[in-house]
Scaffold this motif. Sequence first.
Motif, PDB file in Angstrom:
ATOM      1  N   VAL A 244     -28.344  50.140  -9.685  1.00  0.00           N
ATOM      2  CA  VAL A 244     -27.088  49.488 -10.072  1.00  0.00           C
ATOM      3  C   VAL A 244     -26.839  49.689 -11.566  1.00  0.00           C
ATOM      4  O   VAL A 244     -25.725  50.015 -11.996  1.00  0.00           O
ATOM      5  CB  VAL A 244     -27.138  47.984  -9.733  1.00  0.00           C
ATOM      6  N   ILE A 268     -21.936  48.928  -4.983  1.00  0.00           N
ATOM      7  CA  ILE A 268     -21.711  47.971  -3.892  1.00  0.00           C
ATOM      8  C   ILE A 268     -22.780  48.130  -2.814  1.00  0.00           C
ATOM      9  O   ILE A 268     -23.347  47.138  -2.327  1.00  0.00           O
ATOM     10  CB  ILE A 268     -20.293  48.159  -3.309  1.00  0.00           C
ATOM     11  N   LEU A 271     -26.003  46.648  -4.175  1.00  0.00           N
ATOM     12  CA  LEU A 271     -25.984  45.183  -4.218  1.00  0.00           C
ATOM     13  C   LEU A 271     -26.122  44.585  -2.823  1.00  0.00           C
ATOM     14  O   LEU A 271     -26.832  43.584  -2.625  1.00  0.00           O
ATOM     15  CB  LEU A 271     -24.706  44.685  -4.896  1.00  0.00           C
ATOM     16  N   LYS A 272     -25.462  45.193  -1.860  1.00  0.00           N
ATOM     17  CA  LYS A 272     -25.604  44.719  -0.475  1.00  0.00           C
ATOM     18  C   LYS A 272     -27.060  44.810  -0.027  1.00  0.00           C
ATOM     19  O   LYS A 272     -27.598  43.892   0.586  1.00  0.00           O
ATOM     20  CB  LYS A 272     -24.733  45.579   0.456  1.00  0.00           C
ATOM     21  N   TYR A 291     -25.575  38.553  -5.062  1.00  0.00           N
ATOM     22  CA  TYR A 291     -24.340  38.139  -4.381  1.00  0.00           C
ATOM     23  C   TYR A 291     -23.242  37.809  -5.397  1.00  0.00           C
ATOM     24  O   TYR A 291     -22.108  38.266  -5.281  1.00  0.00           O
ATOM     25  CB  TYR A 291     -24.620  36.933  -3.491  1.00  0.00           C
ATOM     26  N   TYR A 294     -21.888  40.865  -7.123  1.00  0.00           N
ATOM     27  CA  TYR A 294     -21.044  41.634  -6.205  1.00  0.00           C
ATOM     28  C   TYR A 294     -19.660  41.003  -6.066  1.00  0.00           C
ATOM     29  O   TYR A 294     -18.627  41.668  -6.183  1.00  0.00           O
ATOM     30  CB  TYR A 294     -21.755  41.709  -4.851  1.00  0.00           C
ATOM     31  N   TYR A 298     -16.943  43.065  -8.174  1.00  0.00           N
ATOM     32  CA  TYR A 298     -16.460  44.139  -7.304  1.00  0.00           C
ATOM     33  C   TYR A 298     -15.562  43.666  -6.177  1.00  0.00           C
ATOM     34  O   TYR A 298     -15.120  44.461  -5.351  1.00  0.00           O
ATOM     35  CB  TYR A 298     -17.658  44.941  -6.772  1.00  0.00           C
ATOM     36  N   PRO A 300     -15.262  42.075  -3.029  1.00  0.00           N
ATOM     37  CA  PRO A 300     -15.319  42.628  -1.669  1.00  0.00           C
ATOM     38  C   PRO A 300     -14.209  42.063  -0.786  1.00  0.00           C
ATOM     39  O   PRO A 300     -13.581  41.055  -1.123  1.00  0.00           O
ATOM     40  CB  PRO A 300     -16.688  42.171  -1.168  1.00  0.00           C
TER      41      PRO A 300
END
Length: 364
Positions: A244, A268, A271-272, A291, A294, A298, A300
Motif C-alpha cells: 500500500v 484497494i 487494503l481489502k 478499514y 480504505y 478511497y 468504496p
Amino acid sequence: MRRILFVLLCLTAWQVNAQQNTEKEINQFILARNWDQVMMRSLNIMAEEPLQPLGYYYTALALCRQTEFAKAEGYNAKAFLFGDEKWKSKSRELGKQIQELKQLIPQPVNLDDINSLEAYQWSKLWQFDKSNINAGVNAVELLIRKNHLVQAAELLDDPALAKITGAKELRKKLSSNKEVAGADKLESYTKTGDAQFQRKDFEAALTSYKKALEQEPNNRQLPDKIEFAEDEIAWKSAQGKATVEAYETYLNRSGIRKYQKEAKAKIIDNLKYQIQTFAKRNEVDQAEAAYNKYVQRYRPSSIEKQELEKILCETYFSSIYALSDSKEKSDKQARLNLYYKARKICPLSEADKKEISKLEKSLN
C-alpha cells in the motif's frame, strides 16, 4: 441489338485503355518534372474530351507546381465537377495542397531563381513534393548562406536529399561545426532513448534523455520524455514492492502519473486483503485501521463497504466474546470499548445492548 451492344462495349474498353495509356504517359512527364509537357498534353486532352476530368486535373497539377495557384484552382474545380468519386477524391487532395501552398507563396514566382523564395519557403515546397530536389537543394544553400547550419544538416539527413551527388560530403563537412555536432549528439541520444523506451529499458532511456538535454537545455520535448521515463520507473518500483505504501508513494509523486487508476486499484485490493487477513488473526486494531483508511481515502461503493463492515463486525464480536468470561476490570473495559466501536457500524442484538449497560454500570 447484340452487335450494337458489342460495339459499344468495345468502344468503352478502348476509351478506358486509351485514358490509362495517356495518364501513364503524363505520369512519366511528372516523374521527369517536365511540367511544360504535362501542361501541353493535358490541354490537348481537354480539347479532345472537354467533359472528362483527366485533362483538367493534370493542368491544375502543372499550374500548382509552377506556383500559378489561382489558375490551378479553376482547373481543379472543373476536374471535380466532371469526375467520378475517384477523381473527386484526387481533386480534393490537390485542392488542399493548393490552399496550403497559396498561404506559403502568395504570388507566382520564378522557380528557376533561388532568390525568389526564402529558405523556409523552399523547404516547405520541397516537403510538399520531395521529387522536387531543386527546392530542397535551394533550401540547403540558402540556410548555409545565412549560417543556419543545423537546419541545413537536418534537411540533408532526409533520404530524399541524402542520395543526391555531393550531399554526403557536404553533410560530413557540416558535422565539424560545433552547433551541428551538438545537434547530432542531441538527435543520437534522443533516438537511442526512444529505442530504449520502446524496449521498456526505462532506466537506460532516462540516462539517454538526460544526456540529450545536456546538449540542448531549452529543448521543449525532452522534459516530457524524461517525465514519462521517470513515471515508468516509479511504477515499476511500486509494482516490485507491491505494498500500500509503495503504491501511495507512486500516487503522491509530482509530474505525470500514467498508472494512477491502476495504483488506486492495487491499494484497494491490498487494503481489502489486509482487513480480511487481520480479521482472521483477530487483530482488531490493524483490521480497523485498514478499514478506516480504505473508507476515508478511497470511498468504496456501498456494497463493498457493507461486505467489509460485516468482516470487521465479526472481528469485533469475536474479540468481545473471547473476553466474556474474564472478571478483570481491564478486560471489561476492553469489551466495552469494542462494543462502542461495533455499534457504529454493526447491528446490535437486545442482548448486546443489555451487556453494554451492564458493563457501563459495573465500571462506574
